[in-house]
Design a protein around this motif. Structure first.
Motif, PDB file in Angstrom:
ATOM      1  N   VAL A   1       0.839  -1.203   0.000  1.00 24.04           N
ATOM      2  CA  VAL A   1       0.000   0.000   0.000  1.00 24.04           C
ATOM      3  C   VAL A   1       0.874   1.253   0.000  1.00 24.04           C
ATOM      4  N   TYR A   2       1.930   1.262   0.803  1.00 25.92           N
ATOM      5  CA  TYR A   2       2.856   2.405   0.806  1.00 25.92           C
ATOM      6  C   TYR A   2       3.500   2.556  -0.570  1.00 25.92           C
ATOM      7  N   CYS A   3       3.905   1.438  -1.157  1.00 25.79           N
ATOM      8  CA  CYS A   3       4.535   1.460  -2.481  1.00 25.79           C
ATOM      9  C   CYS A   3       3.577   2.028  -3.525  1.00 25.79           C
ATOM     10  N   PHE A   4       2.353   1.555  -3.536  1.00 21.87           N
ATOM     11  CA  PHE A   4       1.371   2.019  -4.506  1.00 21.87           C
ATOM     12  C   PHE A   4       1.032   3.492  -4.292  1.00 21.87           C
ATOM     13  N   ASP A   5       0.955   3.929  -3.040  1.00 27.49           N
ATOM     14  CA  ASP A   5       0.681   5.335  -2.760  1.00 27.49           C
ATOM     15  C   ASP A   5       1.832   6.212  -3.235  1.00 27.49           C
TER      16      ASP A   5
ATOM     17  N   CYS B   1       4.139  10.062  -7.153  1.00 26.12           N
ATOM     18  CA  CYS B   1       5.172  10.455  -8.124  1.00 26.12           C
ATOM     19  C   CYS B   1       4.609  10.713  -9.510  1.00 26.12           C
ATOM     20  N   HIS B   2       3.629   9.948  -9.901  1.00 23.68           N
ATOM     21  CA  HIS B   2       3.092  10.065 -11.250  1.00 23.68           C
ATOM     22  C   HIS B   2       1.856  10.950 -11.320  1.00 23.68           C
ATOM     23  N   ARG B   3       1.533  11.554 -10.203  1.00 25.94           N
ATOM     24  CA  ARG B   3       0.400  12.474 -10.115  1.00 25.94           C
ATOM     25  C   ARG B   3      -0.868  11.869 -10.722  1.00 25.94           C
ATOM     26  N   LYS B   4      -1.057  10.591 -10.451  1.00 25.45           N
ATOM     27  CA  LYS B   4      -2.242   9.899 -10.937  1.00 25.45           C
ATOM     28  C   LYS B   4      -3.217   9.707  -9.786  1.00 25.45           C
ATOM     29  N   TRP B   5      -4.448   9.672 -10.116  1.00 27.82           N
ATOM     30  CA  TRP B   5      -5.500   9.356  -9.170  1.00 27.82           C
ATOM     31  C   TRP B   5      -5.406  10.224  -7.911  1.00 27.82           C
ATOM     32  N   ARG B   6      -5.301  11.516  -8.117  1.00 24.71           N
ATOM     33  CA  ARG B   6      -5.165  12.418  -6.966  1.00 24.71           C
ATOM     34  C   ARG B   6      -6.252  12.192  -5.931  1.00 24.71           C
ATOM     35  N   ARG B   7      -7.439  11.915  -6.387  1.00 24.63           N
ATOM     36  CA  ARG B   7      -8.545  11.734  -5.447  1.00 24.63           C
ATOM     37  C   ARG B   7      -8.512  10.370  -4.781  1.00 24.63           C
TER      38      ARG B   7
ATOM     39  N   ARG C   1      -5.696   8.783  -3.688  1.00 27.40           N
ATOM     40  CA  ARG C   1      -4.508   8.518  -2.876  1.00 27.40           C
ATOM     41  C   ARG C   1      -4.950   7.909  -1.555  1.00 27.40           C
ATOM     42  N   THR C   2      -4.101   7.083  -0.987  1.00 25.99           N
ATOM     43  CA  THR C   2      -4.411   6.438   0.280  1.00 25.99           C
ATOM     44  C   THR C   2      -4.342   7.475   1.403  1.00 25.99           C
TER      45      THR C   2
ATOM     46  N   LEU D   1      -2.804   4.630   6.214  1.00 25.41           N
ATOM     47  CA  LEU D   1      -1.409   4.182   6.269  1.00 25.41           C
ATOM     48  C   LEU D   1      -0.970   3.949   7.714  1.00 25.41           C
ATOM     49  N   LEU D   2      -1.338   4.856   8.599  1.00 21.90           N
ATOM     50  CA  LEU D   2      -0.980   4.692  10.010  1.00 21.90           C
ATOM     51  C   LEU D   2      -1.752   3.546  10.657  1.00 21.90           C
ATOM     52  N   LEU D   3      -2.998   3.362  10.253  1.00 21.10           N
ATOM     53  CA  LEU D   3      -3.792   2.257  10.789  1.00 21.10           C
ATOM     54  C   LEU D   3      -3.198   0.911  10.395  1.00 21.10           C
ATOM     55  N   LEU D   4      -2.741   0.790   9.151  1.00 22.62           N
ATOM     56  CA  LEU D   4      -2.095  -0.449   8.720  1.00 22.62           C
ATOM     57  C   LEU D   4      -0.845  -0.727   9.551  1.00 22.62           C
TER      58      LEU D   4
END
Length: 93
Positions: free
Chosen positions: A19-23, A28-34, A36-37, A42-45
């Motif tokens: 999940v951190y990697c995908f986020d 970096c690629h400014r994709k799927w701005r809405r 994002r995790t 991230l802290l809950l995981l």
């Protein structure tokens, strides 16, 4: 019981790392701005047992390393998990 717990910890750490990697990729690629995790996820995981995966991902991808709640929070969660593990292992003998 211990084997099940170890399987869970391995699984949650792999998921957290992913999940951190995908986020980071989305960042970096400014994709799927809405999509994002959220930081809370991230802290809950990390708190659910994925603190090692979170810390490794932070170090490998330099993700969320400027945010105080991550560079202090994730190691603190990892220390809490380590303390619980030591307590459990010493208490069971």
């Amino acid at each position: 019981m211990i084997q099940l717990l170890l399987c869970y910890i391995a699984f949650i750490n792999l998921v957290t790392f992913g999940v951190y990697c995908f986020d980071k990729y989305k960042s970096c690629h400014r994709k799927w701005r809405r999509t994002r995790t959220p930081e809370s996820t991230l802290l809950l995981l990390a708190a659910m047992g994925g603190s090692v995966g979170a810390l490794l991902a932070m170090l490998c991808f330099r993700h969320k390393t400027r945010h105080k709640k991550f560079y202090i929070g994730v190691p603190a969660i990892l220390l809490a998990h380590a303390a619980i593990a030591v307590w459990y292992l010493t208490d069971s003998y």
